[in-house]
Design an enzyme around this catalytic site. Structure first.
Site, short mmCIF file in Angstrom:
data_model
loop_
_atom_site.label_atom_id
_atom_site.label_comp_id
_atom_site.label_asym_id
_atom_site.label_seq_id
_atom_site.Cartn_x
_atom_site.Cartn_y
_atom_site.Cartn_z
N SER A 183 -3.81 7.14 -8.09
CA SER A 183 -2.46 7.55 -7.74
C SER A 183 -2.37 8.56 -6.60
O SER A 183 -1.36 8.65 -5.93
CB SER A 183 -1.75 8.10 -8.96
OG SER A 183 -2.37 9.29 -9.37
N HIS A 211 0.03 1.75 -11.89
CA HIS A 211 0.65 1.78 -10.56
C HIS A 211 0.61 0.42 -9.87
O HIS A 211 1.19 0.26 -8.79
CB HIS A 211 -0.04 2.80 -9.66
CG HIS A 211 0.39 4.20 -9.89
ND1 HIS A 211 1.62 4.68 -9.47
CD2 HIS A 211 -0.22 5.23 -10.51
CE1 HIS A 211 1.72 5.95 -9.81
NE2 HIS A 211 0.63 6.31 -10.45
N LYS A 242 7.03 2.64 -14.83
CA LYS A 242 7.00 2.62 -13.37
C LYS A 242 7.80 1.42 -12.86
O LYS A 242 9.01 1.43 -12.99
CB LYS A 242 5.55 2.68 -12.89
CG LYS A 242 4.96 4.06 -13.20
CD LYS A 242 3.53 4.25 -12.76
CE LYS A 242 3.13 5.69 -12.99
NZ LYS A 242 1.97 5.87 -13.85
C1 LIG Z 1 1.58 6.80 -15.04
C2 LIG Z 1 0.26 6.47 -15.59
C3 LIG Z 1 0.01 6.54 -16.95
C4 LIG Z 1 1.01 7.08 -17.94
O1 LIG Z 1 1.99 6.15 -18.23
P1 LIG Z 1 3.11 6.53 -19.32
O2 LIG Z 1 3.59 5.22 -19.81
O3 LIG Z 1 4.15 7.31 -18.59
O4 LIG Z 1 2.43 7.32 -20.38
C5 LIG Z 1 -1.24 6.14 -17.42
N1 LIG Z 1 -2.19 5.71 -16.57
C6 LIG Z 1 -1.99 5.65 -15.24
C7 LIG Z 1 -3.07 5.17 -14.35
C8 LIG Z 1 -0.76 6.04 -14.71
O5 LIG Z 1 -0.58 6.01 -13.40
#
Ligand SMILES: *Cc1c(COP(=O)(O)O)cnc(C)c1O
Length: 396
Positions: A183, A211, A242
């Site tokens: 990220s 992502h 997301k």
């Molecule tokens: C955003 C993200 C998460 C967390 O996701 P949530 O559903 O908000 O808990 C987990 N792993 C990665 C790689 C992320 O980018």
């Protein structure tokens, strides 16, 4: 007792964070969080959400959430295995399996929970787990919870990973886990090479594609599709927080036996409330209508990203990443990063600066995340503000 001594100790910890510039200040938004947000009564262009497809604000998605809310009420007041499973949850699990071509899927209230509830179910003493050093915090925590021998391999370094796999060849099970997209840079993992390495060393291959899902690949199936391993990853975890809705919720999808075992043993599934019906309904809508209604938005997302990148490069900015809407604007210098973020805020842009220790020293950056929902006018305004602020601070 919460003594004065303890109070002072904790206060001191907070103060040292402030002194070091690591203290996170949260902005309070008034009202909704689309591409335009309101903070302290001021309208800002939102350039730091994971709202890649703008699904959270789409009328049809909201309507699907409202319908599920009405039919299934606010929630189940229970975990899945007691009274928390509805036909809506089962439909969403089936839809996700169909989307990825996997055998079965299990829902969690977040991808964080999916990751922390995964590894200890599959691995124990005598097993080994290999995790990229830049993996998401939830993977790190999930790894910590399991009793397998832990190997942290240098970022994207397959040679080192192979050495570690060889070192652990006596283990009963080996499991390699990586983010599909890292990220901080929007960089895509070498999933094809990782798959080959896992085959060679008989390791289970897990990808967290939070992502990537809905964002990458010809049909939006994520980094796994982009890297040609769709259908070849043993276990995928991802989020609805997301591209697929933006509210929260996550899942693990893969082989039937793995999912069956998770339903029996995964603690974040067994001992936490079931996914809220409104989110379940909204996610189901996005997945079921993905190809027709949401996949076309990917084109706009790519166009927006390329437009923004090209303009910024022309201005003289150094950009990281490429190939993903995460666009790191590298300032290198920690102080300049924060000064640029402040300056941009004054110009009406909401962006976040990332400095050490979130990113390595000397790799300070503003991380912009482009959405298909950004209008050209918003992007132009952002580019203009970046030109003005960058020149003022002698970054460009
Ligand atoms: C955003 C993200 C998460 C967390 O996701 P949530 O559903 O908000 O808990 C987990 N792993 C990665 C790689 C992320 O980018």
């Amino acid at each position: 007792m919460f003594s004065d001594k303890l109070k002072n100790e904790i206060g001191g910890e907070l103060q040292s964070m402030r002194d070091g510039g690591f203290f996170k200040v949260e902005k309070t938004l008034q009202g909704h969080a689309g591409t335009e947000i309101k903070v302290d009564g001021k309208k800002l262009i939102n350039l730091c959400a994971n709202n890649y497809l703008g699904t959270a604000q789409q009328k049809k998605v909201i309507k699907a959430a409202q319908k599920s809310l009405k039919e299934y009420s606010l929630g189940l007041n229970s975990v899945r295995f007691i009274v928390g499973t509805t036909d809506l949850h089962k439909k969403l699990e089936a839809a996700i399996s169909k989307f990825f071509g996997t055998e079965d899927t299990i829902l969690y209230t977040s991808c964080f929970d999916a990751n922390t509830g995964l590894f200890e179910v599959l691995l124990g003493e005598g097993d080994a787990i290999f995790s990229d050093e830049l993996n998401h915090a939830s993977i790190i925590d999930g790894v910590r919870l399991c009793k397998a021998e832990r190997f942290r391999y240098p970022h994207n370094n397959l040679e080192e990973l192979e050495k570690q796999l060889i070192q652990a060849k006596g283990a009963r099970r080996r499991l390699v886990v990586t983010d599909g997209v890292f990220s901080m840079d929007g960089e895509i993992a070498k999933l094809d090479e990782l798959r080959a390495l896992c085959d060679k060393h008989d390791a289970i291959f897990v990808v967290d594609d939070s992502h990537g899902t809905g964002v990458l690949g010809k049909t939006g199936r994520g980094s796994i599709e982009e890297k040609g391993v769709l259908g070849k990853v043993d276990i995928i975890t991802s989020t609805f927080g997301k591209a697929l809705g933006g509210a929260g919720g996550g899942f693990t999808t893969g082989k039937k036996e793995v999912i069956d075992l998770l339903r029996q043993r995964s603690r974040t599934y067994l001992f936490s409330n079931s996914l809220m019906p409104a989110i379940t309904g909204a996610a189901l809508y996005v997945i079921e209508h993905f190809n027709k209604e949401f996949l076309p938005l990917k084109k706009k997302l790519t166009e927006n990203t390329l437009y923004f990148r090209t303009k910024l490069e022309k201005l003289g900015y150094t950009l990281g990443g490429g190939g993903h809407p995460i666009t790191p604007i590298m300032t290198m210098d920690e102080r300049k990063t924060m000064a640029l973020a402040d300056e941009l805020l004054k110009e009406g842009l909401y962006v976040r600066g990332f400095a050490y220790p979130v990113v390595p020293k000397g790799k300070g950056r503003i991380r912009v995340q482009i959405s298909a929902a950004h209008t050209k006018k918003q992007l132009d305004k952002a580019i203009e503000a970046l030109e003005k602020a960058g020149k003022k601070l002698s970054i460009i």
